[in-house]
Design a protein around this motif. Structure first.
Motif: not given
Length: 523
Positions: A240-241, A243-246, A498
């Motif tokens: 999730s980190a 995919l969310s850009g974190g 990314r």
């Protein structure tokens, strides 16, 4: 509270606070979400993947592996075999430690002596008899006999700054001492030759690094100027980190999320065939039938490895028919998975076990990818040849004590060769058990084939690498025929990044990304 400046000063001095990169590339920050962070700053305190990753960031090895398992010069520029037990290495003469101290052959000698004292590394370096600095940039390493794997060991030699770790602390403790899980000088201070300087570390929370001004490898196209590593142990949170850009880069993408990451916008999935063999051991000391090679072969023929890799692992595994993955000395391309249910049933009948028998089996449920599910699938497959399996799975903390007792009839184990060499698999997993030498330490099934052991022993003293490779290939063929270890697959690796973070050239089957060479494309 941050102690970035304090740590930086204590390690290398204020002169390293700035970051330098070639003018032709832009400076980029890489935010990493790893499943774990380094346990310490002392690279000899703990032998683990996290520590070896740190070693490739803050230090440089004498040589390192390429993606196709060739040796690449690093701090050693060349090497020659002086005699059967001596290798002479020429070292780079333009390398500086983060402290500002020059790198010399004396640092290699000091590091080797320290490795032989390390509780975690000394078994690997046991063949090393000693090292001598011939001059400032030439070192000779001697072994206790002909030993063909010295360059393999050199990939584990990350020269440490002997001057930086010399002397005593204010409270009189040796600055170079190795303290397991202790608060030593080396566990809190670090000076390497690598591309990155550690500037902040909060165990289990965050590690920050900045590119080293005086890094020797000017040919590297890497443009990462700063690294922020955040450990994210939980698989879903790590994905999730990303995919969310974190974060920009994660390791250990789990099989259940491979498709999700693969199809997501703005991120890339990179999969790498792994080298850890996952397999099963049949306990001959408890089950008389397992002493019959026909029964062992029947078990091997009854297991659909490709089905497990495809359906349970979702393509996250490479079906195996031998210990040695492609690229290893000893990999035998003639050996392929042999699922054949009819052949398995015929072998059981030939051995007098057409009606089968019952066994107990143990497997971990939190060590290998989908380990419990794989064990259950194997149990179901063995039922087709009338072997009734009573399966128990358990957390690793419970599993290893049971495994060490060899108190069940069948067990699962995975193994990654410490030396990235085939002989290591045989020595630990299939060798006749010898408590004095440690041979067969993880041979749960008490399998013993003295001819294979002798072949591997000869290979380990054979310095003609082509001849050695042929010996190990023959050992693989004999073990395959004898079904001394039930091969399942090599567990693959998967990374996510990314768009623009070009990780494909710097990841490898060793699971040690060479992030000093990472290129991030500017937006």
């Amino acid at each position: 509270m941050t102690f970035k400046k304090t740590l930086l000063a204590s390690v290398i001095g204020a002169t390293l606070a700035a970051t330098a990169l070639p003018a032709s590339v832009s400076a980029e920050t890489l935010r990493i979400g790893y499943a774990a962070d380094p346990e310490t700053l002392d690279i000899h305190e703990q032998l683990s993947g996290g520590m070896l990753r740190l070693s490739h960031l803050a230090f440089d090895p004498l040589v390192r592996w390429t993606q196709d398992f060739q040796f690449e010069p690093r701090l050693a520029t060349s090497w020659e075999q002086v005699d059967d037990t001596t290798v002479r290495l020429s070292l780079r003469d333009d390398v500086t430690f983060h402290s500002g101290n020059p790198f010399t052959a004396a640092d290699v000698v000091w590091t080797l002596e320290r490795l032989k004292e390390s509780p975690d590394y000394r078994a690997i370096f046991e063949p090393i008899a000693g090292a001598e600095a011939i001059d400032e940039h030439t070192v000779e390493i001697t072994t206790d006999g002909p030993y063909p794997l010295l360059l393999n060991l050199a990939t584990y030699i990350f020269p440490m700054d002997s001057q930086f770790y010399a002397g005593t602390t204010e409270d009189g403790r040796d600055r170079g001492e190795i303290v397991k899980a202790g608060n030593s000088f080396a566990s809190r201070h670090i000076s390497g030759t690598g591309p990155f300087v550690v500037t902040e570390r909060r165990q289990g929370v965050r590690v920050e690094m900045e590119r080293f001004d005086d890094y020797w490898d000017e040919d590297s196209e890497g443009n990462v100027s700063r690294i922020v590593l955040t450990p994210i142990a939980e698989n879903a949170a790590r994905v999730s980190a990303l995919l969310s850009g974190g974060v920009d880069f994660i390791d250990a993408v789990p099989p259940n999320d491979l498709e999700r990451v693969r199809e997501a916008q703005g991120v890339d999935l990179v999969e790498v065939p792994g080298t850890r063999i996952i397999g099963l051991q049949l306990n001959q000391a408890r089950v008389e039938a397992f002493a019959d090679p026909r029964v062992r072969q029947a078990v091997a023929y009854a297991i659909n490895q490709e089905g497990i890799a495809d359906r349970l692992m979702r393509g996250f595994a490479t079906p195996a028919a031998q210990f040695s993955p492609p690229g290893y000395s000893g990999h035998n391309p003639e050996l392929t998975p042999r699922y054949d249910l009819e052949r398995a049933q015929a072998l059981m009948a030939e051995a007098g076990y057409a009606d089968g028998f019952s066994i107990d089996m143990i497997a971990p449920n939190n060590r290998y990818v989908n380990d419990a599910q794989i064990a259950q699938a194997v149990a179901n497959m063995l039922a087709r040849i009338n072997i009734d399996v009573n399966l128990r799975t358990m957390p690793l903390a419970q599993y290893w004590p049971e495994y060490d007792e060899r108190a069940s009839d069948m067990a699962m184990i995975g193994w990654h060769a410490d030396t990235e060499d085939s002989a290591n698999f045989f020595q630990y997993l299939s060798a006749c058990i010898d408590t004095e030498t440690g041979a067969g330490q993880y041979n749960y099934g008490s399998y013993c084939n003295e001819e294979i052991d002798a072949l591997v022993a000869r290979a380990d003293r054979e310095t003609d690498l082509e001849a050695r490779n042929a010996m190990l290939q023959e050992a693989e063929a004999r073990l395959h025929e004898d079904a001394g270890y039930i091969m399942l697959h090599w567990q693959n690796l998967a990374y996510g990044a990314r768009d623009g973070v070009d990780i494909a050239p710097v990841v490898n089957a060793l699971d040690f990304p060479y992030l000093g060479d990472l290129v991030i494309q500017g937006e």
